[in-house]
Design a protein around this motif. Structure first.
Motif, PDB file in Angstrom:
ATOM      1  N   PRO A  84      -1.491 -38.442 -12.848  1.00 32.90           N
ATOM      2  CA  PRO A  84      -0.198 -39.242 -13.326  1.00 32.90           C
ATOM      3  C   PRO A  84       0.167 -40.265 -12.175  1.00 32.90           C
ATOM      4  O   PRO A  84      -0.214 -40.222 -11.028  1.00 32.90           O
ATOM      5  CB  PRO A  84       0.838 -38.151 -13.332  1.00 32.90           C
ATOM      6  CG  PRO A  84       0.205 -37.105 -13.587  1.00 32.90           C
ATOM      7  CD  PRO A  84      -1.265 -37.116 -13.196  1.00 32.90           C
ATOM      8  N   THR A  85       0.826 -41.499 -12.309  1.00 26.80           N
ATOM      9  CA  THR A  85       0.947 -42.406 -11.355  1.00 26.80           C
ATOM     10  C   THR A  85       1.870 -41.765 -10.183  1.00 26.80           C
ATOM     11  O   THR A  85       1.479 -42.173  -9.114  1.00 26.80           O
ATOM     12  CB  THR A  85       1.985 -43.666 -12.059  1.00 26.80           C
ATOM     13  OG1 THR A  85       1.407 -44.195 -13.326  1.00 26.80           O
ATOM     14  CG2 THR A  85       2.591 -44.558 -10.932  1.00 26.80           C
ATOM     15  N   ASN A  86       2.825 -41.065 -10.157  1.00 23.83           N
ATOM     16  CA  ASN A  86       3.501 -40.492  -9.121  1.00 23.83           C
ATOM     17  C   ASN A  86       2.656 -39.563  -8.342  1.00 23.83           C
ATOM     18  O   ASN A  86       2.538 -39.692  -7.170  1.00 23.83           O
ATOM     19  CB  ASN A  86       4.720 -39.602  -9.554  1.00 23.83           C
ATOM     20  CG  ASN A  86       4.243 -38.318 -10.513  1.00 23.83           C
ATOM     21  OD1 ASN A  86       3.050 -38.110 -10.744  1.00 23.83           O
ATOM     22  ND2 ASN A  86       5.298 -37.857 -10.728  1.00 23.83           N
ATOM     23  N   MET A  87       1.462 -38.870  -8.735  1.00 22.67           N
ATOM     24  CA  MET A  87       0.517 -38.151  -7.964  1.00 22.67           C
ATOM     25  C   MET A  87      -0.418 -39.360  -7.402  1.00 22.67           C
ATOM     26  O   MET A  87      -0.902 -38.869  -6.278  1.00 22.67           O
ATOM     27  CB  MET A  87      -0.383 -37.216  -8.946  1.00 22.67           C
ATOM     28  CG  MET A  87      -1.234 -36.511  -8.274  1.00 22.67           C
ATOM     29  SD  MET A  87      -0.759 -35.664  -7.007  1.00 22.67           S
ATOM     30  CE  MET A  87      -0.126 -33.924  -7.666  1.00 22.67           C
ATOM     31  N   HIS A 174      13.334 -40.395  -8.378  1.00 23.81           N
ATOM     32  CA  HIS A 174      13.919 -41.377  -7.572  1.00 23.81           C
ATOM     33  C   HIS A 174      13.072 -41.880  -6.504  1.00 23.81           C
ATOM     34  O   HIS A 174      12.893 -43.097  -6.032  1.00 23.81           O
ATOM     35  CB  HIS A 174      15.314 -40.740  -6.900  1.00 23.81           C
ATOM     36  CG  HIS A 174      15.909 -41.575  -5.670  1.00 23.81           C
ATOM     37  ND1 HIS A 174      16.699 -42.696  -5.962  1.00 23.81           N
ATOM     38  CD2 HIS A 174      15.951 -41.293  -4.476  1.00 23.81           C
ATOM     39  CE1 HIS A 174      17.049 -43.198  -4.908  1.00 23.81           C
ATOM     40  NE2 HIS A 174      16.740 -42.420  -3.889  1.00 23.81           N
ATOM     41  N   TYR A 175      12.126 -40.923  -6.058  1.00 18.83           N
ATOM     42  CA  TYR A 175      11.376 -41.241  -4.901  1.00 18.83           C
ATOM     43  C   TYR A 175      10.016 -41.582  -5.206  1.00 18.83           C
ATOM     44  O   TYR A 175       9.031 -41.946  -4.590  1.00 18.83           O
ATOM     45  CB  TYR A 175      11.042 -40.165  -3.955  1.00 18.83           C
ATOM     46  CG  TYR A 175      12.373 -39.665  -3.171  1.00 18.83           C
ATOM     47  CD1 TYR A 175      12.710 -40.592  -2.206  1.00 18.83           C
ATOM     48  CD2 TYR A 175      13.288 -38.680  -3.403  1.00 18.83           C
ATOM     49  CE1 TYR A 175      13.900 -40.508  -1.612  1.00 18.83           C
ATOM     50  CE2 TYR A 175      14.215 -38.277  -2.492  1.00 18.83           C
ATOM     51  CZ  TYR A 175      14.506 -39.344  -1.426  1.00 18.83           C
ATOM     52  OH  TYR A 175      15.802 -39.079  -0.865  1.00 18.83           O
ATOM     53  N   GLY A 176       9.660 -41.357  -6.699  1.00 20.63           N
ATOM     54  CA  GLY A 176       8.162 -41.749  -7.277  1.00 20.63           C
ATOM     55  C   GLY A 176       7.155 -40.720  -6.918  1.00 20.63           C
ATOM     56  O   GLY A 176       6.091 -41.270  -6.745  1.00 20.63           O
ATOM     57  N   VAL A 177       7.582 -39.393  -6.785  1.00 17.78           N
ATOM     58  CA  VAL A 177       6.531 -38.529  -6.374  1.00 17.78           C
ATOM     59  C   VAL A 177       6.479 -37.239  -7.510  1.00 17.78           C
ATOM     60  O   VAL A 177       7.592 -37.244  -8.142  1.00 17.78           O
ATOM     61  CB  VAL A 177       6.849 -37.829  -4.911  1.00 17.78           C
ATOM     62  CG1 VAL A 177       6.885 -38.944  -3.935  1.00 17.78           C
ATOM     63  CG2 VAL A 177       8.454 -37.108  -5.109  1.00 17.78           C
TER      64      VAL A 177
END
Length: 202
Positions: A84-87, A174-177
């Motif tokens: 996933p993008t956040n990972m 919010h933090y993209g994580v």
């Protein structure tokens, strides 16, 4: 005690230097979500490096990313594409953190050995420290959390979740994580509070 307090203090001081340098170097250096490209540019500028980042296909389930160093001051960061993008953002930040925090004695030419060591040493007695390469992995993860989930918001974030105003999923978006990173950030709050205050002259 897998990682000694003095090593954590050193990492937090370096994280603070990166944040300060990013504010000077990058337009909107305090943006949220934190820009991975800004972190990459900042680390390259601080250490006079060329840092290249690529998404690639890896064999194996445990390797999410890796960092390769070359004698010509070039660094290649490789992030596994099927995540996933956040990972992928978190993995990239962790590899950038290695650039910032690792000393030569921390460099591990064999990543598979480091992973095996980390699995074995997760069950070390409290009074024993992990091998240098494993400490480097743990410290890079810690640094990546601190870079992407800024410390100055941690107390308010934790309070918001505790009182039900926000969820960890809200904060992760919010933090993209990944959501797990928010959990790690809360765990690190109690562990690092005194060290962070010392690192910031508090």
């Amino acid at each position: 005690m897998l990682v000694e307090d003095e090593h954590m203090a050193m990492v937090l001081k370096k994280v603070q230097l990166v944040k300060e340098h990013k504010m000077l170097l990058c337009l909107a250096g305090d943006r949220i979500p934190v820009s991975i490209e800004d972190l990459q540019h900042t680390a390259a500028d601080m250490y006079d490096l060329t840092i290249e980042k690529y998404e690639v296909t890896f064999d194996g389930d445990f390797v999410r990313g890796m960092m390769e160093r070359y004698h010509d001051n070039r660094v290649r960061i490789l992030v596994r594409a099927d995540q996933p993008t956040n990972m992928k953002r978190f993995v990239a930040a962790k590899e950038i953190a290695h650039v910032v925090i690792d000393e030569k004695e921390d460099w591990a030419p064999d990543g598979a050995t480091t992973i095996d060591q980390a699995i074995r040493e997760a069950n070390l007695p409290d009074h024993e420290a992990a091998a240098a390469a494993v400490q480097s992995e743990l410290l890079a993860q810690m640094a990546a959390v601190e870079l992407l989930v800024p410390w100055e918001f941690r107390e308010a974030d934790k309070h918001a979740v505790t009182t039900g105003k926000l969820t960890k999923r809200n904060l992760a978006s919010h933090y993209g994580v990944p959501e797990v990173v928010i959990g790690w950030s809360f765990m690190q709050y109690d562990l690092l509070k005194e060290i962070w205050e010392t690192a910031n002259g508090g």
